[in-house]
Design an enzyme around this catalytic site. Structure first.
Site, PDB file in Angstrom:
ATOM      1  N   ASP A   1      32.896  48.854  47.547  1.00  0.00           N
ATOM      2  CA  ASP A   1      31.928  49.834  48.193  1.00  0.00           C
ATOM      3  C   ASP A   1      32.200  49.516  49.736  1.00  0.00           C
ATOM      4  O   ASP A   1      31.468  50.372  50.566  1.00  0.00           O
ATOM      5  CB  ASP A   1      30.727  49.625  47.726  1.00  0.00           C
ATOM      6  CG  ASP A   1      30.102  48.100  47.867  1.00  0.00           C
ATOM      7  OD1 ASP A   1      30.922  47.145  48.463  1.00  0.00           O
ATOM      8  OD2 ASP A   1      29.009  47.780  47.489  1.00  0.00           O
ATOM      9  N   GLU A   2      32.856  48.590  50.131  1.00  0.00           N
ATOM     10  CA  GLU A   2      32.865  48.270  51.632  1.00  0.00           C
ATOM     11  C   GLU A   2      33.629  49.334  52.398  1.00  0.00           C
ATOM     12  O   GLU A   2      33.593  49.623  53.724  1.00  0.00           O
ATOM     13  CB  GLU A   2      33.554  46.862  51.953  1.00  0.00           C
ATOM     14  CG  GLU A   2      32.642  45.803  51.394  1.00  0.00           C
ATOM     15  CD  GLU A   2      32.956  44.423  52.209  1.00  0.00           C
ATOM     16  OE1 GLU A   2      33.471  44.466  53.297  1.00  0.00           O
ATOM     17  OE2 GLU A   2      32.620  43.383  51.388  1.00  0.00           O
TER      18      GLU A   2
ATOM     19  N   LYS B   1      41.423  48.123  52.731  1.00  0.00           N
ATOM     20  CA  LYS B   1      41.173  48.646  51.227  1.00  0.00           C
ATOM     21  C   LYS B   1      40.809  50.210  51.542  1.00  0.00           C
ATOM     22  O   LYS B   1      41.353  50.887  50.484  1.00  0.00           O
ATOM     23  CB  LYS B   1      39.914  48.269  50.650  1.00  0.00           C
ATOM     24  CG  LYS B   1      39.911  46.594  50.379  1.00  0.00           C
ATOM     25  CD  LYS B   1      41.013  46.465  49.233  1.00  0.00           C
ATOM     26  CE  LYS B   1      40.529  46.897  47.689  1.00  0.00           C
ATOM     27  NZ  LYS B   1      41.280  46.456  46.855  1.00  0.00           N
TER      28      LYS B   1
HETATM   29  P1  NAD Z   1      40.496  37.207  44.735  1.00  0.00           P
HETATM   30  O1  NAD Z   1      40.823  36.948  46.243  1.00  0.00           O
HETATM   31  O2  NAD Z   1      39.629  36.315  44.042  1.00  0.00           O
HETATM   32  O3  NAD Z   1      41.770  37.526  43.924  1.00  0.00           O
HETATM   33  C1  NAD Z   1      42.856  38.196  44.503  1.00  0.00           C
HETATM   34  C2  NAD Z   1      44.142  37.788  43.440  1.00  0.00           C
HETATM   35  O4  NAD Z   1      45.178  38.764  43.868  1.00  0.00           O
HETATM   36  C3  NAD Z   1      44.605  36.504  43.613  1.00  0.00           C
HETATM   37  O5  NAD Z   1      44.858  36.027  42.386  1.00  0.00           O
HETATM   38  C4  NAD Z   1      45.675  36.411  44.424  1.00  0.00           C
HETATM   39  O6  NAD Z   1      46.591  35.436  44.019  1.00  0.00           O
HETATM   40  C5  NAD Z   1      46.618  37.805  44.167  1.00  0.00           C
HETATM   41  N1  NAD Z   1      47.207  38.294  45.193  1.00  0.00           N
HETATM   42  C6  NAD Z   1      46.978  38.407  46.591  1.00  0.00           C
HETATM   43  N2  NAD Z   1      47.999  39.134  47.088  1.00  0.00           N
HETATM   44  C7  NAD Z   1      48.877  39.213  46.148  1.00  0.00           C
HETATM   45  C8  NAD Z   1      50.132  40.035  46.252  1.00  0.00           C
HETATM   46  N3  NAD Z   1      50.670  40.624  47.418  1.00  0.00           N
HETATM   47  N4  NAD Z   1      50.857  40.291  44.840  1.00  0.00           N
HETATM   48  C9  NAD Z   1      50.056  39.939  43.859  1.00  0.00           C
HETATM   49  N5  NAD Z   1      49.235  39.168  43.768  1.00  0.00           N
HETATM   50  C10 NAD Z   1      48.389  38.999  44.985  1.00  0.00           C
HETATM   51  O7  NAD Z   1      39.830  38.880  44.553  1.00  0.00           O
HETATM   52  P2  NAD Z   1      38.718  39.353  43.833  1.00  0.00           P
HETATM   53  O8  NAD Z   1      37.294  39.306  44.419  1.00  0.00           O
HETATM   54  O9  NAD Z   1      39.096  39.006  42.275  1.00  0.00           O
HETATM   55  O10 NAD Z   1      39.031  41.051  43.919  1.00  0.00           O
HETATM   56  C11 NAD Z   1      39.909  41.705  43.016  1.00  0.00           C
HETATM   57  C12 NAD Z   1      39.985  43.094  43.608  1.00  0.00           C
HETATM   58  O11 NAD Z   1      38.633  43.593  43.484  1.00  0.00           O
HETATM   59  C13 NAD Z   1      40.345  43.192  45.105  1.00  0.00           C
HETATM   60  O12 NAD Z   1      40.912  44.363  45.034  1.00  0.00           O
HETATM   61  C14 NAD Z   1      39.144  43.225  45.832  1.00  0.00           C
HETATM   62  O13 NAD Z   1      39.228  44.215  47.012  1.00  0.00           O
HETATM   63  C15 NAD Z   1      38.079  44.223  44.828  1.00  0.00           C
HETATM   64  N6  NAD Z   1      36.771  43.942  44.949  1.00  0.00           N
HETATM   65  C16 NAD Z   1      36.167  42.833  44.728  1.00  0.00           C
HETATM   66  C17 NAD Z   1      35.110  42.551  44.920  1.00  0.00           C
HETATM   67  C18 NAD Z   1      34.074  41.467  44.720  1.00  0.00           C
HETATM   68  O14 NAD Z   1      32.961  41.393  44.968  1.00  0.00           O
HETATM   69  N7  NAD Z   1      34.849  40.175  44.620  1.00  0.00           N
HETATM   70  C19 NAD Z   1      34.069  43.780  44.867  1.00  0.00           C
HETATM   71  C20 NAD Z   1      34.526  44.851  44.766  1.00  0.00           C
HETATM   72  C21 NAD Z   1      36.051  45.149  44.697  1.00  0.00           C
HETATM   73  O1  DAU Z   2      30.902  44.735  48.684  1.00  0.00           O
HETATM   74  C1  DAU Z   2      32.091  44.249  47.982  1.00  0.00           C
HETATM   75  C2  DAU Z   2      32.635  43.239  48.491  1.00  0.00           C
HETATM   76  O2  DAU Z   2      31.856  42.101  48.480  1.00  0.00           O
HETATM   77  C3  DAU Z   2      34.094  42.880  48.126  1.00  0.00           C
HETATM   78  O3  DAU Z   2      34.983  43.961  48.531  1.00  0.00           O
HETATM   79  C4  DAU Z   2      34.850  41.583  49.066  1.00  0.00           C
HETATM   80  O4  DAU Z   2      35.959  41.350  48.585  1.00  0.00           O
HETATM   81  C5  DAU Z   2      33.846  40.653  48.597  1.00  0.00           C
HETATM   82  O5  DAU Z   2      34.508  39.451  49.269  1.00  0.00           O
HETATM   83  C6  DAU Z   2      32.331  40.836  49.032  1.00  0.00           C
HETATM   84  O6  DAU Z   2      32.181  41.049  50.439  1.00  0.00           O
HETATM   85  P1  DAU Z   2      31.037  40.467  51.164  1.00  0.00           P
HETATM   86  O7  DAU Z   2      31.280  40.204  52.626  1.00  0.00           O
HETATM   87  O8  DAU Z   2      29.878  41.063  50.952  1.00  0.00           O
HETATM   88  O9  DAU Z   2      30.902  39.014  50.312  1.00  0.00           O
HETATM   89  P2  DAU Z   2      30.626  37.430  51.025  1.00  0.00           P
HETATM   90  O10 DAU Z   2      30.414  36.824  49.767  1.00  0.00           O
HETATM   91  O11 DAU Z   2      31.779  36.825  51.626  1.00  0.00           O
HETATM   92  O12 DAU Z   2      29.181  37.767  51.699  1.00  0.00           O
HETATM   93  C7  DAU Z   2      28.187  38.102  51.205  1.00  0.00           C
HETATM   94  C8  DAU Z   2      26.898  38.233  51.995  1.00  0.00           C
HETATM   95  O13 DAU Z   2      26.508  36.947  52.584  1.00  0.00           O
HETATM   96  C9  DAU Z   2      27.644  38.716  53.644  1.00  0.00           C
HETATM   97  O14 DAU Z   2      26.283  39.465  54.109  1.00  0.00           O
HETATM   98  C10 DAU Z   2      27.737  37.739  54.426  1.00  0.00           C
HETATM   99  C11 DAU Z   2      26.704  36.393  53.857  1.00  0.00           C
HETATM  100  N1  DAU Z   2      27.341  35.161  54.083  1.00  0.00           N
HETATM  101  C12 DAU Z   2      28.515  34.946  53.550  1.00  0.00           C
HETATM  102  C13 DAU Z   2      29.058  33.817  53.408  1.00  0.00           C
HETATM  103  C14 DAU Z   2      30.389  33.424  52.887  1.00  0.00           C
HETATM  104  C15 DAU Z   2      26.428  34.156  54.492  1.00  0.00           C
HETATM  105  O15 DAU Z   2      25.451  34.687  54.973  1.00  0.00           O
HETATM  106  N2  DAU Z   2      26.976  33.090  54.626  1.00  0.00           N
HETATM  107  C16 DAU Z   2      28.096  32.652  54.363  1.00  0.00           C
HETATM  108  O16 DAU Z   2      28.589  31.529  54.203  1.00  0.00           O
END
Ligand code: NAD
Ligand code: DAU
Length: 355
Positions: A134-135, A163
């Site tokens: 959603d970012e 992204k």
């Molecule tokens: P993560 O960072 O935990 O995992 C990413 C994985 O991708 C890791 O296992 C890493 O080793 C692998 N990777 C990185 N670069 C690579 C490459 N060049 N080739 C092959 N593998 C590679 O991320 P996540 O939180 O599991 O997110 C997964 C996907 O979902 C991402 O595309 C992220 O943008 C998206 N996403 C995450 C969130 C969230 O809240 N975590 C929300 C919305 C979308």
């Molecule tokens: O919205 C989806 C996204 O959510 C994904 O695309 C990203 O991969 C995922 O990392 C996440 O992004 P955010 O930046 O929202 O997540 P994060 O957990 O880093 O931070 C969540 C909120 O908390 C954000 O407003 C920043 C704040 N934060 C984060 C950290 C790490 C703090 O206040 N303190 C912290 O130490």
């Protein structure tokens, strides 16, 4: 019938692989570069399962992807692989461009060549599902309606810009070449195997270690939280019934300010792992310098995926966060093992020395 999953050793990817194999017979080939965020330990329960084939490699390595496609002949590719942490993208954007933009481009090209050569029905049924965020939509003011799929793309961080770039490439490969793509834009996930650089696992891990709980700025920034297994089920549903070329927003209908998330975690830990003398973990909350360019609010309008594909999250925030805190309490070994030297270097760089 086989799926190729990329990034399946990360947080969401490993949850997806585990959930998929628990509910389907179809094998999964898992391509992951094993960056600091990738961890094969997440997949320990399927180590001896012949339906899971792990390949250590990069989505940007054309020869490697070509080889996997030729050998395993997947009916779909699900692209989870990415650099995913906003704060890291601020310190060093280059890796984000390499993997999220160039890597997705190279993956798309390899998949296009493979798909173009498939025979009739296999070609029509093939899917490339791109997992996005959603970012890409930027930030919302308090009174603005949640993001729909028609919202302008207005990314504000190097991560979200990379992204958004990958989403544009995926879209263009459909419109120009006809590749049957699906894109999902999901809100913040939480749950098991979440790397403790992100808000929820960082707060749990720091609280238990007696360390400060670093809340950026006033802590009133809002995110829309979704339990990771609900996200995995949404992806499953989109793969099954999504219309090629369409985008589906996925969210939890769970908007919460960060400070409330942190207080909830503290209250759960007070209940499940009480401190001596009736002290609360909330005393460890520390407001620190805000993230540069910090998006104030994200919220997802997930009505399209509900209306068209019948998906809705099952978990409430209350049930999901309780399960998550319990998982971290039960998996201290996993936490300890991911906190290696590079993890400690990151924490020192981002937060300064901690006690
Ligand atoms: P993560 O960072 O935990 O995992 C990413 C994985 O991708 C890791 O296992 C890493 O080793 C692998 N990777 C990185 N670069 C690579 C490459 N060049 N080739 C092959 N593998 C590679 O991320 P996540 O939180 O599991 O997110 C997964 C996907 O979902 C991402 O595309 C992220 O943008 C998206 N996403 C995450 C969130 C969230 O809240 N975590 C929300 C919305 C979308
Ligand atoms: O919205 C989806 C996204 O959510 C994904 O695309 C990203 O991969 C995922 O990392 C996440 O992004 P955010 O930046 O929202 O997540 P994060 O957990 O880093 O931070 C969540 C909120 O908390 C954000 O407003 C920043 C704040 N934060 C984060 C950290 C790490 C703090 O206040 N303190 C912290 O130490």
């Amino acid at each position: 019938m086989t799926l190729l999953v990329t990034g399946g050793a990360g947080f969401i990817g490993s949850n997806f692989v585990l959930d998929w194999l628990a509910r389907h017979d179809e094998p999964v080939v898992n391509l992951d570069r094993l960056t600091y965020a990738g961890n094969l330990e997440n997949l320990a329960s399927v180590r001896d399962d012949p339906r899971h084939v792990f390949v250590h490699g990069d989505i940007g390595d054309r020869a490697c992807v070509d080889r996997i496609l030729a050998e395993h002949r997947p009916r779909a590719v699900l692209n989870f692989a990415a650099e995913s942490h906003v704060d890291r993208s601020i310190h060093g954007p280059e890796d984000f461009i390499q993997t999220n933009v160039l890597g997705t481009f190279r993956l798309l090209e390899a998949v296009r060549a493979y798909w173009s050569a498939l025979p009739g029905t296999a070609r029509a049924d093939f899917r490339f599902l791109h997992v996005s965020t959603d970012e890409v939509y930027g930030t919302l003011a308090p009174q603005q309606a949640p993001f729909t799929e028609a919202h302008a793309v207005e990314p504000n961080s190097p991560y979200s810009a990379s992204k958004a770039a990958s989403d544009h490439l995926v879209r263009a490969w459909h419109h120009t070449y006809g590749l049957p793509v699906l894109t999902t834009n999901c809100s913040n996930n939480y749950g098991p195997y979440h790397f403790p650089e992100k808000l929820i696992p960082l707060m749990i891990v720091n609280a238990l270690a007696g360390k400060p709980l670093p809340v950026y700025g006033d802590g009133l920034q809002i995110r829309d939280w979704l339990y990771v297994v609900d996200h995995c089920r949404a992806i499953d549903r989109v793969l099954d019934a999504g219309v090629p070329g369409e985008t589906y927003n996925v969210g939890g209908w769970n908007e919460k300010p960060n400070i409330e998330i942190v207080r909830t975690i503290c209250a759960l830990l007070d209940e499940l792992r009480p401190l001596d003398g009736g002290r609360s973990y909330a005393a460890q909350i520390t407001h620190v310098t805000d993230r540069p360019g910090h998006d104030r609010r994200y919220a997802i309008d997930a009505r399209k995926i509900e209306r068209e594909l019948g998906w809705r999250p099952e978990e409430t925030f209350e049930t999901g966060i309780r399960k998550t805190v319990a998982w971290y309490l039960a998996n201290g070994d996993w936490v300890e093992r991911v906190q290696d030297g590079s993890y400690r270097d990151w924490v020192a760089r981002q937060y300064g020395a901690q006690p």
